[in-house]
Design a protein around this motif. Structure first.
Motif, PDB file in Angstrom:
ATOM      1  N   ASN A   1       0.143   4.443 -16.705  1.00 60.85           N
ATOM      2  CA  ASN A   1       0.309   3.153 -16.031  1.00 60.85           C
ATOM      3  C   ASN A   1       0.763   3.345 -14.588  1.00 60.85           C
ATOM      4  OD1 ASN A   1      -0.459   1.707 -18.286  1.00 60.85           O
ATOM      5  ND2 ASN A   1       1.629   1.420 -19.019  1.00 60.85           N
ATOM      6  N   GLU A   2       1.713   4.268 -14.392  1.00 61.22           N
ATOM      7  CA  GLU A   2       2.222   4.546 -13.040  1.00 61.22           C
ATOM      8  C   GLU A   2       1.099   5.089 -12.148  1.00 61.22           C
ATOM      9  OE1 GLU A   2       5.531   7.508 -11.009  1.00 61.22           O
ATOM     10  OE2 GLU A   2       5.596   7.177 -13.165  1.00 61.22           O
ATOM     11  N   LEU A   3       0.309   6.019 -12.671  1.00 61.47           N
ATOM     12  CA  LEU A   3      -0.785   6.603 -11.894  1.00 61.47           C
ATOM     13  C   LEU A   3      -1.860   5.574 -11.565  1.00 61.47           C
ATOM     14  CD1 LEU A   3      -1.123  10.012 -13.751  1.00 61.47           C
ATOM     15  CD2 LEU A   3      -0.376   9.689 -11.378  1.00 61.47           C
ATOM     16  N   GLU A   4      -2.189   4.713 -12.534  1.00 58.20           N
ATOM     17  CA  GLU A   4      -3.188   3.664 -12.280  1.00 58.20           C
ATOM     18  C   GLU A   4      -2.719   2.742 -11.160  1.00 58.20           C
ATOM     19  OE1 GLU A   4      -5.389   3.216 -16.614  1.00 58.20           O
ATOM     20  OE2 GLU A   4      -3.606   2.016 -16.226  1.00 58.20           O
ATOM     21  N   ASP A   5      -1.426   2.398 -11.164  1.00 56.15           N
ATOM     22  CA  ASP A   5      -0.866   1.557 -10.118  1.00 56.15           C
ATOM     23  C   ASP A   5      -0.947   2.254  -8.754  1.00 56.15           C
ATOM     24  OD1 ASP A   5       0.753  -0.685  -9.032  1.00 56.15           O
ATOM     25  OD2 ASP A   5       2.285   0.879  -8.826  1.00 56.15           O
ATOM     26  N   LEU A   6      -0.563   3.537  -8.707  1.00 59.22           N
ATOM     27  CA  LEU A   6      -0.596   4.274  -7.448  1.00 59.22           C
ATOM     28  C   LEU A   6      -2.016   4.417  -6.904  1.00 59.22           C
ATOM     29  CD1 LEU A   6       2.015   7.053  -8.239  1.00 59.22           C
ATOM     30  CD2 LEU A   6       2.245   5.255  -6.528  1.00 59.22           C
ATOM     31  N   VAL A   7      -2.958   4.707  -7.776  1.00 57.72           N
ATOM     32  CA  VAL A   7      -4.350   4.846  -7.354  1.00 57.72           C
ATOM     33  C   VAL A   7      -4.872   3.513  -6.822  1.00 57.72           C
ATOM     34  CG1 VAL A   7      -6.704   5.246  -8.211  1.00 57.72           C
ATOM     35  CG2 VAL A   7      -4.868   6.849  -8.792  1.00 57.72           C
ATOM     36  N   ALA A   8      -4.514   2.416  -7.476  1.00 59.61           N
ATOM     37  CA  ALA A   8      -4.963   1.094  -7.038  1.00 59.61           C
ATOM     38  C   ALA A   8      -4.373   0.712  -5.680  1.00 59.61           C
ATOM     39  CB  ALA A   8      -4.600   0.044  -8.082  1.00 59.61           C
ATOM     40  N   ARG A   9      -3.134   1.130  -5.427  1.00 57.84           N
ATOM     41  CA  ARG A   9      -2.474   0.753  -4.176  1.00 57.84           C
ATOM     42  C   ARG A   9      -2.588   1.818  -3.086  1.00 57.84           C
ATOM     43  NH1 ARG A   9       3.074  -0.186  -4.259  1.00 57.84           N
ATOM     44  NH2 ARG A   9       3.390   1.311  -5.918  1.00 57.84           N
ATOM     45  N   ALA A  10      -3.304   2.901  -3.350  1.00 59.87           N
ATOM     46  CA  ALA A  10      -3.388   4.014  -2.403  1.00 59.87           C
ATOM     47  C   ALA A  10      -4.079   3.603  -1.112  1.00 59.87           C
ATOM     48  CB  ALA A  10      -4.142   5.172  -3.034  1.00 59.87           C
ATOM     49  N   GLU A  11      -3.485   4.037  -0.015  1.00 59.19           N
ATOM     50  CA  GLU A  11      -4.117   3.910   1.292  1.00 59.19           C
ATOM     51  C   GLU A  11      -4.337   5.343   1.767  1.00 59.19           C
ATOM     52  OE1 GLU A  11      -3.237   2.236   5.781  1.00 59.19           O
ATOM     53  OE2 GLU A  11      -1.923   1.646   4.159  1.00 59.19           O
ATOM     54  N   VAL A  12      -5.557   5.824   1.547  1.00 60.74           N
ATOM     55  CA  VAL A  12      -5.875   7.211   1.862  1.00 60.74           C
ATOM     56  C   VAL A  12      -6.092   7.339   3.367  1.00 60.74           C
ATOM     57  CG1 VAL A  12      -7.432   9.137   1.429  1.00 60.74           C
ATOM     58  CG2 VAL A  12      -6.896   7.533  -0.406  1.00 60.74           C
ATOM     59  N   ILE A  13      -5.332   8.246   3.971  1.00 59.77           N
ATOM     60  CA  ILE A  13      -5.405   8.454   5.412  1.00 59.77           C
ATOM     61  C   ILE A  13      -6.056   9.810   5.666  1.00 59.77           C
ATOM     62  CG2 ILE A  13      -4.037   8.735   7.517  1.00 59.77           C
ATOM     63  CD1 ILE A  13      -2.006   6.789   6.167  1.00 59.77           C
ATOM     64  N   ASP A  14      -7.171   9.781   6.412  1.00 63.94           N
ATOM     65  CA  ASP A  14      -7.899  11.006   6.734  1.00 63.94           C
ATOM     66  C   ASP A  14      -7.213  11.675   7.921  1.00 63.94           C
ATOM     67  OD1 ASP A  14      -9.635  13.044   7.269  1.00 63.94           O
ATOM     68  OD2 ASP A  14     -11.425  11.777   7.434  1.00 63.94           O
ATOM     69  N   ILE A  15      -6.476  12.734   7.636  1.00 69.63           N
ATOM     70  CA  ILE A  15      -5.683  13.411   8.662  1.00 69.63           C
ATOM     71  C   ILE A  15      -6.567  14.043   9.728  1.00 69.63           C
ATOM     72  CG2 ILE A  15      -4.059  15.323   9.027  1.00 69.63           C
ATOM     73  CD1 ILE A  15      -2.976  14.607   6.220  1.00 69.63           C
ATOM     74  N   SER A  16      -7.779  14.443   9.366  1.00 64.63           N
ATOM     75  CA  SER A  16      -8.660  15.089  10.338  1.00 64.63           C
ATOM     76  C   SER A  16      -9.059  14.144  11.465  1.00 64.63           C
ATOM     77  CB  SER A  16      -9.910  15.650   9.649  1.00 64.63           C
ATOM     78  OG  SER A  16     -10.699  14.591   9.140  1.00 64.63           O
TER      79      SER A  16
ATOM     80  N   LYS B   1       0.832  -1.196   0.000  1.00 64.68           N
ATOM     81  CA  LYS B   1       0.000   0.000   0.000  1.00 64.68           C
ATOM     82  C   LYS B   1       0.872   1.253   0.000  1.00 64.68           C
ATOM     83  CE  LYS B   1      -4.235  -1.555   0.154  1.00 64.68           C
ATOM     84  NZ  LYS B   1      -5.149  -1.242  -0.922  1.00 64.68           N
ATOM     85  N   VAL B   2       0.361   2.309  -0.612  1.00 54.64           N
ATOM     86  CA  VAL B   2       1.064   3.587  -0.690  1.00 54.64           C
ATOM     87  C   VAL B   2       0.262   4.591   0.138  1.00 54.64           C
ATOM     88  CG1 VAL B   2       1.865   5.415  -2.228  1.00 54.64           C
ATOM     89  CG2 VAL B   2       1.860   3.038  -3.007  1.00 54.64           C
ATOM     90  N   PRO B   3       0.801   5.040   1.294  1.00 62.60           N
ATOM     91  CA  PRO B   3       0.043   6.002   2.107  1.00 62.60           C
ATOM     92  C   PRO B   3       0.011   7.370   1.455  1.00 62.60           C
ATOM     93  CG  PRO B   3       2.232   5.678   3.035  1.00 62.60           C
ATOM     94  CD  PRO B   3       2.103   4.726   1.881  1.00 62.60           C
ATOM     95  N   MET B   4      -1.147   8.024   1.544  1.00 60.26           N
ATOM     96  CA  MET B   4      -1.271   9.395   1.033  1.00 60.26           C
ATOM     97  C   MET B   4      -2.465  10.071   1.678  1.00 60.26           C
ATOM     98  SD  MET B   4      -2.508   8.778  -2.917  1.00 60.26           S
ATOM     99  CE  MET B   4      -1.200   7.663  -3.274  1.00 60.26           C
ATOM    100  N   THR B   5      -2.445  11.387   1.629  1.00 55.64           N
ATOM    101  CA  THR B   5      -3.560  12.157   2.155  1.00 55.64           C
ATOM    102  C   THR B   5      -4.696  12.172   1.131  1.00 55.64           C
ATOM    103  OG1 THR B   5      -2.755  14.228   1.225  1.00 55.64           O
ATOM    104  CG2 THR B   5      -1.971  13.651   3.447  1.00 55.64           C
ATOM    105  N   ALA B   6      -5.868  12.595   1.573  1.00 56.49           N
ATOM    106  CA  ALA B   6      -7.009  12.684   0.649  1.00 56.49           C
ATOM    107  C   ALA B   6      -6.720  13.677  -0.467  1.00 56.49           C
ATOM    108  CB  ALA B   6      -8.265  13.083   1.415  1.00 56.49           C
ATOM    109  N   GLY B   7      -6.051  14.780  -0.146  1.00 50.83           N
ATOM    110  CA  GLY B   7      -5.694  15.776  -1.163  1.00 50.83           C
ATOM    111  C   GLY B   7      -4.728  15.225  -2.187  1.00 50.83           C
ATOM    112  N   GLY B   8      -3.742  14.462  -1.734  1.00 50.15           N
ATOM    113  CA  GLY B   8      -2.782  13.835  -2.638  1.00 50.15           C
ATOM    114  C   GLY B   8      -3.449  12.824  -3.551  1.00 50.15           C
ATOM    115  N   PHE B   9      -4.399  12.055  -2.999  1.00 48.73           N
ATOM    116  CA  PHE B   9      -5.132  11.068  -3.786  1.00 48.73           C
ATOM    117  C   PHE B   9      -5.970  11.770  -4.857  1.00 48.73           C
ATOM    118  CE2 PHE B   9      -8.817   8.133  -4.322  1.00 48.73           C
ATOM    119  CZ  PHE B   9      -8.128   7.060  -4.849  1.00 48.73           C
ATOM    120  N   ALA B  10      -6.633  12.859  -4.473  1.00 47.67           N
ATOM    121  CA  ALA B  10      -7.454  13.609  -5.435  1.00 47.67           C
ATOM    122  C   ALA B  10      -6.582  14.179  -6.553  1.00 47.67           C
ATOM    123  CB  ALA B  10      -8.204  14.730  -4.720  1.00 47.67           C
ATOM    124  N   SER B  11      -5.386  14.650  -6.220  1.00 45.84           N
ATOM    125  CA  SER B  11      -4.471  15.187  -7.240  1.00 45.84           C
ATOM    126  C   SER B  11      -4.042  14.105  -8.225  1.00 45.84           C
ATOM    127  CB  SER B  11      -3.226  15.782  -6.582  1.00 45.84           C
ATOM    128  OG  SER B  11      -3.556  16.908  -5.832  1.00 45.84           O
TER     129      SER B  11
END
Length: 157
Positions: free
Chosen positions: A63-78, A3-13
Motif C-alpha cells: 500500500n505504501e509503495l502504491e501510494d509513493l508510485v502514484a504521487r512520484a514526481e520523477v525528476i530527470d537529473i540529466s 508530490k514526492v520528488p525522486m530520481t528516475a533510478g529511485g522510481f525504478a527501484s
C-alpha cells in the motif's frame, strides 16, 4: 495530493520492489499460510501466526509503495543545470575542521542512503545546501553538533 520528488533510478527501484512484493513475496506468504494451516490447531500454531504477520507487513508495504508510485514526481537529473544547488545535484564538500572531503547527491526521501552518498532532500545537510553555490560555506546543525563545510564542486550527473 502532495508530490514526492525522486530520481528516475529511485522510481525504478520502488516499482521493482512493488512488483516483487505483489508477484513473488505475496505468493510465497500465501503458500506459507497454507502450509501452516495444514499443521492443525491454529490457536497455538506459531508458523501460522508468523506467516499472517508477514502477510500484514507485506500488504502494508505494498500500500505504501502504491501510494509513493502514484504521487512520484520523477525528476530527470540529466536535464538539470545551473550554479545553484537543488534537488538531484551532486555536491563535493570539505569539512572545515577536519579537511575531509565528502560527496553527496541530493535525492528523494525514499532513495536516501548515506553510505552510498545519497542524502534526503529533507535532511539537515541538504536543507543547508539548497540554493548555495560553489565557494559558499554552510553550517549544518548535525546530531553531533554544528559542522562547517565549504562547497568545492557541483554537478548534475
Amino acid at each position: 495530493m502532495i508530490k514526492v520528488p525522486m530520481t528516475a533510478g529511485g522510481f525504478a527501484s520502488l516499482k521493482e520492489e512493488l512488483r516483487w512484493r505483489q508477484q513473488e513475496e505475496r505468493q510465497r506468504i500465501i503458500e506459507a499460510i497454507s502450509e501452516a494451516r495444514s499443521h492443525g490447531d491454529l490457536s497455538e500454531n506459531a508458523e501460522y501466526h508468523s506467516a499472517k504477520e508477514a502477510q500484514s507487513l507485506n500488504e502494508g508495504r505494498i500500500n505504501e509503495l502504491e501510494d509513493l508510485v502514484a504521487r512520484a514526481e520523477v525528476i530527470d537529473i540529466s536535464k538539470l543545470s545551473g550554479s545553484k544547488i537543488k534537488f538531484g545535484a551532486t555536491v563535493q564538500l570539505v569539512d572545515e575542521d577536519t579537511e575531509e572531503t565528502k560527496t553527496y547527491q541530493i535525492v528523494g526521501d525514499q532513495e536516501a542512503d548515506v553510505k552510498s552518498g545519497r542524502i534526503s532532500i529533507s535532511s539537515p545537510i541538504a536543507r543547508a545546501l539548497i540554493g548555495k553555490e560553489v565557494g559558499d560555506s554552510v553550517e549544518v546543525n548535525a546530531p553531533g553538533g554544528p559542522r562547517g563545510y565549504e562547497i568545492v564542486k557541483l554537478s548534475f550527473v
